[in-house]
Design an enzyme around this catalytic site. Structure first.
Site, PDB file in Angstrom:
ATOM      1  N   ASN A 113     -57.015  12.400 -26.752  1.00  0.00           N
ATOM      2  CA  ASN A 113     -56.005  12.663 -25.731  1.00  0.00           C
ATOM      3  C   ASN A 113     -55.843  11.458 -24.806  1.00  0.00           C
ATOM      4  OD1 ASN A 113     -58.156  12.702 -23.920  1.00  0.00           O
ATOM      5  ND2 ASN A 113     -58.209  14.927 -23.746  1.00  0.00           N
ATOM      6  N   SER A 115     -47.534  10.896 -31.464  1.00  0.00           N
ATOM      7  CA  SER A 115     -47.150  10.719 -32.864  1.00  0.00           C
ATOM      8  C   SER A 115     -45.636  10.635 -33.001  1.00  0.00           C
ATOM      9  CB  SER A 115     -47.690  11.887 -33.694  1.00  0.00           C
ATOM     10  OG  SER A 115     -47.484  11.656 -35.065  1.00  0.00           O
ATOM     11  N   GLN A 146     -43.694  16.781 -36.949  1.00  0.00           N
ATOM     12  CA  GLN A 146     -44.110  15.852 -35.905  1.00  0.00           C
ATOM     13  C   GLN A 146     -43.923  16.451 -34.522  1.00  0.00           C
ATOM     14  OE1 GLN A 146     -45.701  12.823 -36.172  1.00  0.00           O
ATOM     15  NE2 GLN A 146     -45.872  13.625 -38.246  1.00  0.00           N
ATOM     16  N   HIS A 171     -46.682  18.479 -32.713  1.00  0.00           N
ATOM     17  CA  HIS A 171     -47.924  17.856 -32.239  1.00  0.00           C
ATOM     18  C   HIS A 171     -48.084  18.036 -30.733  1.00  0.00           C
ATOM     19  CE1 HIS A 171     -50.066  15.869 -35.445  1.00  0.00           C
ATOM     20  NE2 HIS A 171     -48.941  15.461 -35.985  1.00  0.00           N
ATOM     21  N   GLU A 189     -44.417   5.068 -36.553  1.00  0.00           N
ATOM     22  CA  GLU A 189     -45.728   5.354 -37.121  1.00  0.00           C
ATOM     23  C   GLU A 189     -45.578   5.825 -38.562  1.00  0.00           C
ATOM     24  OE1 GLU A 189     -49.521   8.377 -36.221  1.00  0.00           O
ATOM     25  OE2 GLU A 189     -47.595   8.655 -35.208  1.00  0.00           O
ATOM     26  N   HIS A 190     -44.661   6.770 -38.784  1.00  0.00           N
ATOM     27  CA  HIS A 190     -44.374   7.299 -40.110  1.00  0.00           C
ATOM     28  C   HIS A 190     -42.906   7.043 -40.428  1.00  0.00           C
ATOM     29  CE1 HIS A 190     -47.423  10.045 -38.235  1.00  0.00           C
ATOM     30  NE2 HIS A 190     -48.086   9.704 -39.323  1.00  0.00           N
ATOM     31  N   ASP A 210     -51.023  12.998 -44.195  1.00  0.00           N
ATOM     32  CA  ASP A 210     -51.928  13.526 -43.172  1.00  0.00           C
ATOM     33  C   ASP A 210     -53.234  14.034 -43.765  1.00  0.00           C
ATOM     34  OD1 ASP A 210     -50.471  13.053 -40.908  1.00  0.00           O
ATOM     35  OD2 ASP A 210     -49.595  15.051 -40.783  1.00  0.00           O
ATOM     36  N   GLU A 251     -59.363 -35.510 -26.998  1.00  0.00           N
ATOM     37  CA  GLU A 251     -59.352 -34.310 -26.160  1.00  0.00           C
ATOM     38  C   GLU A 251     -60.154 -34.489 -24.879  1.00  0.00           C
ATOM     39  OE1 GLU A 251     -60.526 -30.942 -28.539  1.00  0.00           O
ATOM     40  OE2 GLU A 251     -58.573 -30.862 -29.525  1.00  0.00           O
ATOM     41  N   HIS A 293     -68.750 -33.844 -27.063  1.00  0.00           N
ATOM     42  CA  HIS A 293     -68.464 -33.542 -28.457  1.00  0.00           C
ATOM     43  C   HIS A 293     -68.610 -34.812 -29.300  1.00  0.00           C
ATOM     44  CE1 HIS A 293     -66.961 -29.786 -26.895  1.00  0.00           C
ATOM     45  NE2 HIS A 293     -66.550 -29.378 -28.090  1.00  0.00           N
TER      46      HIS A 293
END
Length: 425
Positions: free
Chosen positions: A207, A230, A252, A255, A320-321, A354, A408, A413
């Site tokens: 959630n 979703s 959907q 949901h 999403e889908h 799913d 650089e 280095h």
């Protein structure tokens, strides 16, 4: 459910759909995280009693109850869970990657694929049961080679976890389960408590408090994604059955009230037919109120000129889908650029993904399919490169590395290579 043409204003409205985070939720979640970090098991017991209504005694769920659950569910459901395990495992086995090695005189380099050591899986629960989430999150981790997988999920007011969820966990080989949910569960997995050892990564949906908690602890542990409401987008042509489309949209919409269901089609008559089918079908849903509110808030029926325009809109929204309910779905597959998962043809509704088909159902939401992917075996491994230079090979590139470092402004280095050149001389 609102009807639109394909104006940019319509698409902008969809793209600007309000995010699920608020300042109040962030503040409340932060307080829970800090309390669990400070007070450990005591805080978990307090928040579980406060939010879930049951008193935690032993935090760990009894292993014997996990093992027994497979015999407490209907044999038909047990068979379905077993078949889903086979399908999901078979699909995700194909995602395994191999390391590589390359060499030339004096040089060896390559990449190792290293599984994560300990992973936490969050499974939503309480009044609902999601055994599919157990299989979809645990099986890729197992295939990746993760050594330890721990599951957290909220229990009901009696402190019990739904047998179907436990049965799925048993089939997946999970023995370490804690009946804890919410932000407090994410905190326990992140920081550890007297009872729960911390993990390296947390995956799984939840959630608004779970999503916010994952966002706040990201960087202390790894996370898969911040799951939002979703959504589904269906591209349909004249061959689509309006009653089937309505059923897929409602799958959907039921949901939650923030879920988004969109139909995009060049067929004006189909929009009318789907609208009528939605009115008829939603009245028969047990979750009618939720589905109706979802359709009112975020449902869209969009009329376009043709299928290429429909695909352009789909890629812009990045659902999403994505369902391609058209005569030749494979002809459109090559046009898909942004989608969590694509469902081809009239007989492949999103609900197949799913539960049973095999591809993962933990997918990017709220347009994040533009830059992210569904949960996979790759989410549970690290890629670690390695390299070796012989003295001769290092000497051959020494001056080049020094020149690069000096360009650089990093003299330290440069010196790291120079001292080796001096020793060699």
């Amino acid at each position: 459910m609102k009807r639109f043409d394909s104006s940019q204003q319509t698409i902008t409205e969809i793209l600007q759909r309000q995010s699920h985070g608020t300042q109040n939720v962030v503040a409340e979640t932060t307080a829970i995280l800090e309390t669990v970090q400070r007070e450990g098991d005591q805080a978990l017991r307090h928040f579980t009693k406060r939010f879930d209504g049951h008193q935690l005694v032993d935090l760990a769920y009894p292993p014997e109850k996990i093992a027994a659950a497979i015999n407490e569910i209907a044999p038909e459901l047990a068979a379905v869970l077993k078949q889903a395990k086979v399908n999901i495992s078979r699909f995700h086995q194909q995602q395994l990657q191999q390391g590589f090695i390359q060499s030339q005189p004096g040089q060896v380099m390559g990449q190792q694929i290293i599984p994560l050591r300990r992973v936490g899986v969050y499974v939503p629960g309480g009044t609902a049961a999601y055994p599919s989430t157990v299989l979809m999150t645990v099986l890729p981790a197992l295939i990746a080679g993760v050594e330890e997988i721990v599951m957290v999920t909220p229990a009901n007011a009696q402190g019990e976890i739904t047998p179907a969820v436990l049965a799925a966990a048993h089939l997946a080989g999970i023995t370490e389960i804690y009946p804890i949910g919410g932000a407090q569960a994410i905190a326990a997995l992140t920081y550890g408590t007297e009872t729960i050892r911390p993990v390296d990564k947390i995956v799984g949906p939840g959630n608004i408090y779970v999503a916010t908690a994952k966002k706040l602890v990201n960087g202390i542990v790894g996370i898969d994604t911040i799951a939002g409401p979703s959504d589904v987008l269906i591209v349909a042509d004249h061959t689509a059955d309006p009653s089937w489309l309505a059923a897929d949209l409602l799958a959907q919409a039921e949901h939650d009230i923030q879920a988004q269901a969109i139909l995009v089609t060049p067929e004006a008559a189909l929009i009318d037919q789907v609208a009528n089918a939605l009115e008829e079908q939603v009245a028969a849903l047990p979750r009618q109120t939720i589905a109706e509110q979802s359709l009112i808030n975020h449902g869209k029926l969009i009329l376009v000129r043709d299928l290429p325009e429909a695909m352009a809109i789909a890629n812009q929204i990045a659902p999403e889908h994505l369902e391609l309910a058209v005569a030749d779905p494979f002809a459109l597959l090559g046009f898909v650029r942004n989608a969590g998962s694509t469902f081809l043809g009239h007989h492949t509704p999103e609900v197949l993904g799913d539960y049973l088909a095999g591809p993962n159902h933990t997918l990017p939401t709220e347009g994040t399919a533009r830059f992210s992917s569904g949960l996979s075996v790759q989410d549970f491994v690290k890629r670690c490169s390695y390299l070796y230079y012989s003295p001769e090979a290092a000497a051959a590139v020494c001056d080049s590395v020094i020149q690069f470092a000096e360009a650089e402004g990093l003299s330290g280095h440069a010196r790291s290579m120079a001292v080796r050149k001096e020793r060699g001389a």
